[in-house]
Design an enzyme around this catalytic site. Structure first.
Site, PDB file in Angstrom:
ATOM      1  N   ARG A 107       0.864  -1.189   0.000  1.00 17.56           N
ATOM      2  CA  ARG A 107       0.000   0.000   0.000  1.00 17.56           C
ATOM      3  C   ARG A 107       0.896   1.232   0.000  1.00 17.56           C
ATOM      4  NH1 ARG A 107      -3.656   0.058   5.153  1.00 17.56           N
ATOM      5  NH2 ARG A 107      -4.858  -1.531   4.063  1.00 17.56           N
TER       6      ARG A 107
ATOM      7  N   ARG B  67      -1.316   6.700   9.521  1.00 18.92           N
ATOM      8  CA  ARG B  67      -1.449   6.149   8.161  1.00 18.92           C
ATOM      9  C   ARG B  67      -1.554   7.276   7.127  1.00 18.92           C
ATOM     10  NH1 ARG B  67      -3.614   0.856   8.475  1.00 18.92           N
ATOM     11  NH2 ARG B  67      -2.754  -0.152  10.305  1.00 18.92           N
TER      12      ARG B  67
ATOM     13  N   LYS C  26      -3.060   1.467  15.097  1.00 16.91           N
ATOM     14  CA  LYS C  26      -3.050   2.362  13.935  1.00 16.91           C
ATOM     15  C   LYS C  26      -3.682   3.706  14.277  1.00 16.91           C
ATOM     16  CE  LYS C  26      -5.811  -0.433  11.491  1.00 16.91           C
ATOM     17  NZ  LYS C  26      -6.887  -0.982  10.622  1.00 16.91           N
TER      18      LYS C  26
ATOM     19  N   LYS D 239      -5.322   7.369  12.263  1.00 21.13           N
ATOM     20  CA  LYS D 239      -5.701   7.946  10.968  1.00 21.13           C
ATOM     21  C   LYS D 239      -6.070   9.415  11.103  1.00 21.13           C
ATOM     22  CE  LYS D 239      -7.274   3.536   9.208  1.00 21.13           C
ATOM     23  NZ  LYS D 239      -8.406   2.740   8.705  1.00 21.13           N
TER      24      LYS D 239
ATOM     25  N   CYS E 144     -15.332  -2.998   0.306  1.00 19.42           N
ATOM     26  CA  CYS E 144     -13.931  -3.246   0.706  1.00 19.42           C
ATOM     27  C   CYS E 144     -13.395  -4.425  -0.095  1.00 19.42           C
ATOM     28  CB  CYS E 144     -13.854  -3.518   2.192  1.00 19.42           C
ATOM     29  SG  CYS E 144     -14.522  -5.136   2.615  1.00 19.42           S
TER      30      CYS E 144
ATOM     31  N   CYS F 273      -8.125 -10.707   1.811  1.00 21.90           N
ATOM     32  CA  CYS F 273      -8.189 -10.224   3.191  1.00 21.90           C
ATOM     33  C   CYS F 273      -8.359 -11.393   4.158  1.00 21.90           C
ATOM     34  CB  CYS F 273      -9.348  -9.242   3.366  1.00 21.90           C
ATOM     35  SG  CYS F 273      -9.461  -8.698   5.080  1.00 21.90           S
TER      36      CYS F 273
ATOM     37  N   CYS G 118     -16.623  -7.844   6.741  1.00 28.27           N
ATOM     38  CA  CYS G 118     -16.597  -8.084   8.188  1.00 28.27           C
ATOM     39  C   CYS G 118     -16.866  -6.749   8.886  1.00 28.27           C
ATOM     40  CB  CYS G 118     -15.249  -8.698   8.608  1.00 28.27           C
ATOM     41  SG  CYS G 118     -13.928  -7.495   8.860  1.00 28.27           S
TER      42      CYS G 118
ATOM     43  N   CYS H  79     -13.811  -1.299   6.685  1.00 28.75           N
ATOM     44  CA  CYS H  79     -12.858  -0.697   5.737  1.00 28.75           C
ATOM     45  C   CYS H  79     -13.574   0.060   4.609  1.00 28.75           C
ATOM     46  CB  CYS H  79     -11.962  -1.775   5.151  1.00 28.75           C
ATOM     47  SG  CYS H  79     -10.996  -2.623   6.409  1.00 28.75           S
TER      48      CYS H  79
HETATM   49 FE1  SRM Z   1      -8.966  -1.624   6.638  1.00 29.55          FE
HETATM   50  C1  SRM Z   1      -7.642  -4.202   8.313  1.00 29.55           C
HETATM   51  C2  SRM Z   1      -8.213  -3.125   3.740  1.00 29.55           C
HETATM   52  C3  SRM Z   1      -9.662   1.249   5.050  1.00 29.55           C
HETATM   53  C4  SRM Z   1     -10.621  -0.472   9.425  1.00 29.55           C
HETATM   54  N1  SRM Z   1      -8.014  -3.350   6.141  1.00 29.55           N
HETATM   55  C5  SRM Z   1      -7.504  -4.271   7.002  1.00 29.55           C
HETATM   56  C6  SRM Z   1      -6.689  -5.333   6.290  1.00 29.55           C
HETATM   57  C7  SRM Z   1      -5.278  -4.885   6.236  1.00 29.55           C
HETATM   58  C8  SRM Z   1      -6.822  -6.775   6.815  1.00 29.55           C
HETATM   59  C9  SRM Z   1      -5.781  -7.246   7.778  1.00 29.55           C
HETATM   60  O1  SRM Z   1      -5.537  -6.604   8.820  1.00 29.55           O
HETATM   61  O2  SRM Z   1      -5.230  -8.313   7.515  1.00 29.55           O
HETATM   62  C10 SRM Z   1      -7.366  -5.248   4.891  1.00 29.55           C
HETATM   63  C11 SRM Z   1      -6.519  -5.673   3.707  1.00 29.55           C
HETATM   64  C12 SRM Z   1      -7.388  -6.248   2.619  1.00 29.55           C
HETATM   65  C13 SRM Z   1      -6.662  -6.507   1.371  1.00 29.55           C
HETATM   66  O3  SRM Z   1      -6.566  -7.684   0.978  1.00 29.55           O
HETATM   67  O4  SRM Z   1      -6.195  -5.579   0.733  1.00 29.55           O
HETATM   68  C14 SRM Z   1      -7.880  -3.816   4.906  1.00 29.55           C
HETATM   69  N2  SRM Z   1      -8.825  -1.029   4.771  1.00 29.55           N
HETATM   70  C15 SRM Z   1      -8.595  -1.816   3.693  1.00 29.55           C
HETATM   71  C16 SRM Z   1      -8.820  -1.066   2.401  1.00 29.55           C
HETATM   72  C17 SRM Z   1      -7.883  -1.486   1.278  1.00 29.55           C
HETATM   73  C18 SRM Z   1     -10.294  -1.243   1.975  1.00 29.55           C
HETATM   74  C19 SRM Z   1     -10.623  -0.843   0.559  1.00 29.55           C
HETATM   75  O5  SRM Z   1     -11.200  -1.710  -0.114  1.00 29.55           O
HETATM   76  O6  SRM Z   1     -10.369   0.286   0.153  1.00 29.55           O
HETATM   77  C20 SRM Z   1      -8.638   0.376   2.897  1.00 29.55           C
HETATM   78  C21 SRM Z   1      -7.215   0.834   2.848  1.00 29.55           C
HETATM   79  C22 SRM Z   1      -7.072   2.235   3.344  1.00 29.55           C
HETATM   80  C23 SRM Z   1      -5.692   2.806   3.170  1.00 29.55           C
HETATM   81  O7  SRM Z   1      -5.327   3.072   2.040  1.00 29.55           O
HETATM   82  O8  SRM Z   1      -5.011   3.012   4.183  1.00 29.55           O
HETATM   83  C24 SRM Z   1      -9.068   0.223   4.358  1.00 29.55           C
HETATM   84  N3  SRM Z   1      -9.878   0.108   7.185  1.00 29.55           N
HETATM   85  C25 SRM Z   1     -10.177   1.123   6.337  1.00 29.55           C
HETATM   86  C26 SRM Z   1     -11.137   1.999   6.935  1.00 29.55           C
HETATM   87  C27 SRM Z   1     -11.787   3.224   6.264  1.00 29.55           C
HETATM   88  C28 SRM Z   1     -10.996   4.482   6.400  1.00 29.55           C
HETATM   89  O9  SRM Z   1      -9.975   4.532   7.095  1.00 29.55           O
HETATM   90  O10 SRM Z   1     -11.445   5.455   5.817  1.00 29.55           O
HETATM   91  C29 SRM Z   1     -11.420   1.487   8.190  1.00 29.55           C
HETATM   92  C30 SRM Z   1     -12.460   2.062   9.191  1.00 29.55           C
HETATM   93  C31 SRM Z   1     -11.930   3.241   9.925  1.00 29.55           C
HETATM   94  C32 SRM Z   1     -11.105   2.806  11.094  1.00 29.55           C
HETATM   95  O11 SRM Z   1      -9.896   2.712  10.965  1.00 29.55           O
HETATM   96  O12 SRM Z   1     -11.701   2.515  12.156  1.00 29.55           O
HETATM   97  C33 SRM Z   1     -10.617   0.296   8.343  1.00 29.55           C
HETATM   98  N4  SRM Z   1      -9.041  -2.234   8.605  1.00 29.55           N
HETATM   99  C34 SRM Z   1      -9.830  -1.668   9.569  1.00 29.55           C
HETATM  100  C35 SRM Z   1      -9.765  -2.476  10.756  1.00 29.55           C
HETATM  101  C36 SRM Z   1     -10.495  -2.200  12.096  1.00 29.55           C
HETATM  102  C37 SRM Z   1      -9.612  -1.462  13.020  1.00 29.55           C
HETATM  103  C38 SRM Z   1     -10.223  -1.336  14.381  1.00 29.55           C
HETATM  104  O13 SRM Z   1     -10.124  -0.274  14.978  1.00 29.55           O
HETATM  105  O14 SRM Z   1     -10.793  -2.308  14.897  1.00 29.55           O
HETATM  106  C39 SRM Z   1      -8.916  -3.564  10.452  1.00 29.55           C
HETATM  107  C40 SRM Z   1      -8.515  -4.724  11.374  1.00 29.55           C
HETATM  108  C41 SRM Z   1      -7.402  -4.380  12.296  1.00 29.55           C
HETATM  109  O15 SRM Z   1      -6.785  -3.333  12.242  1.00 29.55           O
HETATM  110  O16 SRM Z   1      -7.162  -5.244  13.146  1.00 29.55           O
HETATM  111  C42 SRM Z   1      -8.497  -3.377   9.088  1.00 29.55           C
HETATM  112 FE1  SF4 Z   2     -11.126  -7.222   5.220  1.00 26.75          FE
HETATM  113 FE2  SF4 Z   2     -13.081  -6.708   6.913  1.00 26.75          FE
HETATM  114 FE3  SF4 Z   2     -11.559  -4.735   6.012  1.00 26.75          FE
HETATM  115 FE4  SF4 Z   2     -13.266  -5.859   4.400  1.00 26.75          FE
HETATM  116  S1  SF4 Z   2     -13.799  -4.750   6.254  1.00 26.75           S
HETATM  117  S2  SF4 Z   2     -11.101  -5.421   3.902  1.00 26.75           S
HETATM  118  S3  SF4 Z   2     -13.240  -7.969   5.068  1.00 26.75           S
HETATM  119  S4  SF4 Z   2     -10.866  -6.373   7.282  1.00 26.75           S
END
Ligand code: SRM
Ligand code: SF4
Length: 562
Positions: A81, A150, A214, A216, A437, A443, A482, A486
């Site tokens: 990324r 991030r 993390k 943001k 997502c 993922c 899930c 994201c």
């Molecule tokens: Fe996310 C984890 C993809 C935006 C909340 N996110 C992941 C992981 C890395 C899975 C992992 O930990 O193994 C996913 C990788 C999937 C893949 O195969 O690529 C993933 N997140 C994404 C992306 C690519 C979704 C998309 O389709 O666009 C986004 C990448 C953003 C970036 O460029 O940095 C993405 N993730 C978000 C957002 C939305 C935002 O930030 O605007 C959220 C919700 C806001 C937040 O942070 O609360 C988000 N991602 C999470 C979480 C939940 C964190 C938590 O507080 O519980 C996880 C899981 C974790 O961190 O344990 C996670």
């Molecule tokens: Fe993976 Fe859940 Fe984030 Fe979708 S919402 S990319 S399933 S961690």
């Protein structure tokens, strides 16, 4: 409200805490892991550390069973990324990205919900060459993941305000301020030699323990909340009065992730602390909001370690007081502003300088050539002209940007030849307001499909909307595999959140502008039940909504307030 962590919470540090402090500036044994040719995986602790370098170890989940049957190791690969504050790259960088994607990854360029791009499916042996190639384009992936700040997001469209450029530049300043100081990235991925004393310079922000989780930061330029500013740990809203940038309202404590069945976890929107009138003060406040989270955040339970939990444990006023104490100044009363939309401005628009912008719809942010639709090739041709910058949006779309009036026709012709403008113009309102997502197949946390499924579900929802004359309604629909959110499903008007393969919780009642979370309406719905439920809701909405009432407001009023 519990103020202090218990002794056991302070002492029982999560295993990731030990990995960070003992990592020697995020190096760990990454070099050894990378050179081990007997496995496609990294050593366990390095799987954590590699995130700080912008990478995730993943495997092809579609092929797990086959690999298990053949008694083979899972098919490991890496997702990289990029760190692109504000989501802006040059045409030359897009050309490079296109070729790197083709050479080392699955070929698909994935625009993320945080305004950057990811490449998937990169083999371990190819990770270094990929990072090196990005480096030649002046692109890096430092701190794109991991327990650090991030990618900093910022409202994408320069037409939002003549002051957009100024605010946009601030995203890079914040990103720079919050970069980890270790030189590990340059040594491991770029083979740069460093003298011993320079390898681990003092890092007053992250020290050697980094953040509990993390973090943001997002910046919104009203009237558009396209960045979904309130879901960020730190939310900045540009205050523009009389054509001048007066400063920023600052808030903290947003985050959407939760865990099914764990009531202690929840989505939360940022609480506004107040207004600050200079960039210098804002940078200081951002810095100290981070140090308070660093010092007071929960380091024993990673499910409860985001800033939102720290702020609720301490109380908003106490968190703010700690920040003010460290800053040596106080927040002023928050200034007023108005958000009127959060969708992207599709199609052609001109800014105050006369430059042209074409916002194109990229379904689920996936740039690829698929069937008749040669989006990726078309964008390469646009980039090769050198006449348009590439701006990513937090809705996973792309703006071909900063086009001079005399170059517009050339770009328009390419867009037409590749069906790109047509595709954007023809897509339904619901589709253009959708986000999904990644979920399967990469993922590791996905419980259900998202980007591979939502497009076909929308095809089935569209006729229902038409039946009730709602086809032009800008209803915001988002799906995540899930509850991590994201695709920001917890603040959509229709949020579909995966619970198991083929099953989703249906959330309703979020508002159109991203200032209100939605609530769970029904659990574990399969496709037929989703369609049936939406049919009945749309019927009701078309008949009983008050004038100008959005779908989110309607469901809030008729379902949750009844
Ligand atoms: Fe996310 C984890 C993809 C935006 C909340 N996110 C992941 C992981 C890395 C899975 C992992 O930990 O193994 C996913 C990788 C999937 C893949 O195969 O690529 C993933 N997140 C994404 C992306 C690519 C979704 C998309 O389709 O666009 C986004 C990448 C953003 C970036 O460029 O940095 C993405 N993730 C978000 C957002 C939305 C935002 O930030 O605007 C959220 C919700 C806001 C937040 O942070 O609360 C988000 N991602 C999470 C979480 C939940 C964190 C938590 O507080 O519980 C996880 C899981 C974790 O961190 O344990 C996670
Ligand atoms: Fe993976 Fe859940 Fe984030 Fe979708 S919402 S990319 S399933 S961690």
């Amino acid at each position: 409200m519990k103020h202090n962590l218990t002794m056991s919470e302070q002492k029982n540090l999560s295993p990731v805490e030990k990995i960070k402090t003992e990592s020697n500036g995020l190096r760990g044994t990454l070099e050894e892991s990378l050179s081990d040719q007997y496995t496609g995986a990294l050593r366990e602790q390095d799987q954590q550390l590699v995130k700080f370098h912008g990478m995730y170890q993943q495997d092809d989940r579609d092929r797990r069973e086959e690999r298990n049957q053949k008694k083979l190791e899972w098919l490991y690969s890496y997702m990289i990324r990029l760190r692109i504050p504000g989501g802006l790259i040059s045409p030359e960088q897009w050309v490079g990205l296109h070729h790197i994607a083709g050479q080392y990854s699955t070929g698909t360029i994935k625009i993320t919900t945080r305004q950057t791009v990811q490449l998937h499916g990169i083999l371990k042996s190819q990770t270094k060459p990929t990072i090196k190639s990005f480096n030649t384009l002046h692109l890096d992936s430092i701190a794109a993941c991991g327990d650090v700040n991030r990618n900093v997001t910022c409202t994408s469209h320069p037409s939002e305000s003549p002051l957009h450029e100024k605010v946009h530049a601030f995203a890079s300043k914040i990103s720079e301020l919050c970069l980890p100081k270790t030189t590990a990235y340059y040594e491991i991925w770029l083979d740069e030699e460093q003298i011993e004393e320079k390898k681990n310079p003092e890092d007053p922000l992250y020290q050697n323990r980094y953040l509990p989780r993390k973090l943001k930061i997002g910046i919104a330029v009203p009237p558009n909340n396209d960045v979904d500013v309130f879901i960020n740990d730190i939310a900045l809203i540009a205050i523009i009065e009389d054509g001048e940038l007066k400063g920023f309202n600052i808030g903290a404590g947003g985050g959407l992730g939760a865990t099914h069945g764990n009531a202690a976890t929840y989505a939360r929107l940022a609480s506004i602390f107040g207004f600050l009138d200079s960039e210098e003060k804002v940078l200081k406040a951002v810095y100290e909001i981070i140090t308070v989270q660093r010092d007071y955040g929960n380091r024993s339970d990673r499910k409860l370690s985001r800033l939102k939990y720290t702020i609720d444990r301490l109380g908003v006023e106490e968190y703010k007081r700690l920040v003010e104490e460290r800053c040596g100044f106080q927040f002023e009363k928050a200034r007023s502003y108005e958000f009127t939309q959060r969708k992207d401005r599709y199609g052609w628009e001109q800014n105050h300088e006369g430059k042209w912008y074409f916002t194109l719809f990229v379904e689920s942010g996936r740039v690829l050539d698929e069937g008749e639709y040669s989006l990726k090739t078309g964008l390469l041709r646009v980039a090769e002209t050198g006449k348009a910058n590439f701006r990513f949006t937090c809705n996973q779309n792309l703006i071909l940007a900063d086009i001079l009036p005399e170059d517009k026709e050339v770009i328009e012709t390419i867009l037409q030849e590749h069906g790109i403008s047509d595709y954007t113009n023809r897509a339904s309102a619901l589709r253009k307001n959708s986000i999904a997502c990644v979920a399967f197949n990469t993922c590791s946390l996905a419980l259900a499909e998202a980007q591979r499924y939502l497009p076909s579900l929308i095809t089935k929802i569209e006729p229902i909307l038409e039946k009730y004359g709602l086809q032009n309604d800008d209803i915001i629909i988002r799906m995540t595999g899930c509850p991590n959110g994201c695709g920001r499903s917890p603040n959509a008007e229709i949020g579909l959140i995966g619970t198991a393969y083929g099953k989703y919780n249906l959330h309703l009642g979020g508002d159109r502008l991203g200032t209100r979370l939605n609530s769970k309406y029904k659990e574990n719905l399969e496709e037929a039940q989703i369609l049936e439920t939406l049919d009945s809701l749309f019927s009701d909405y078309s008949k009983n909504r008050t004038s100008e009432e959005t779908f989110g407001d309607f469901t809030l009023r008729t379902i949750f307030k009844n």
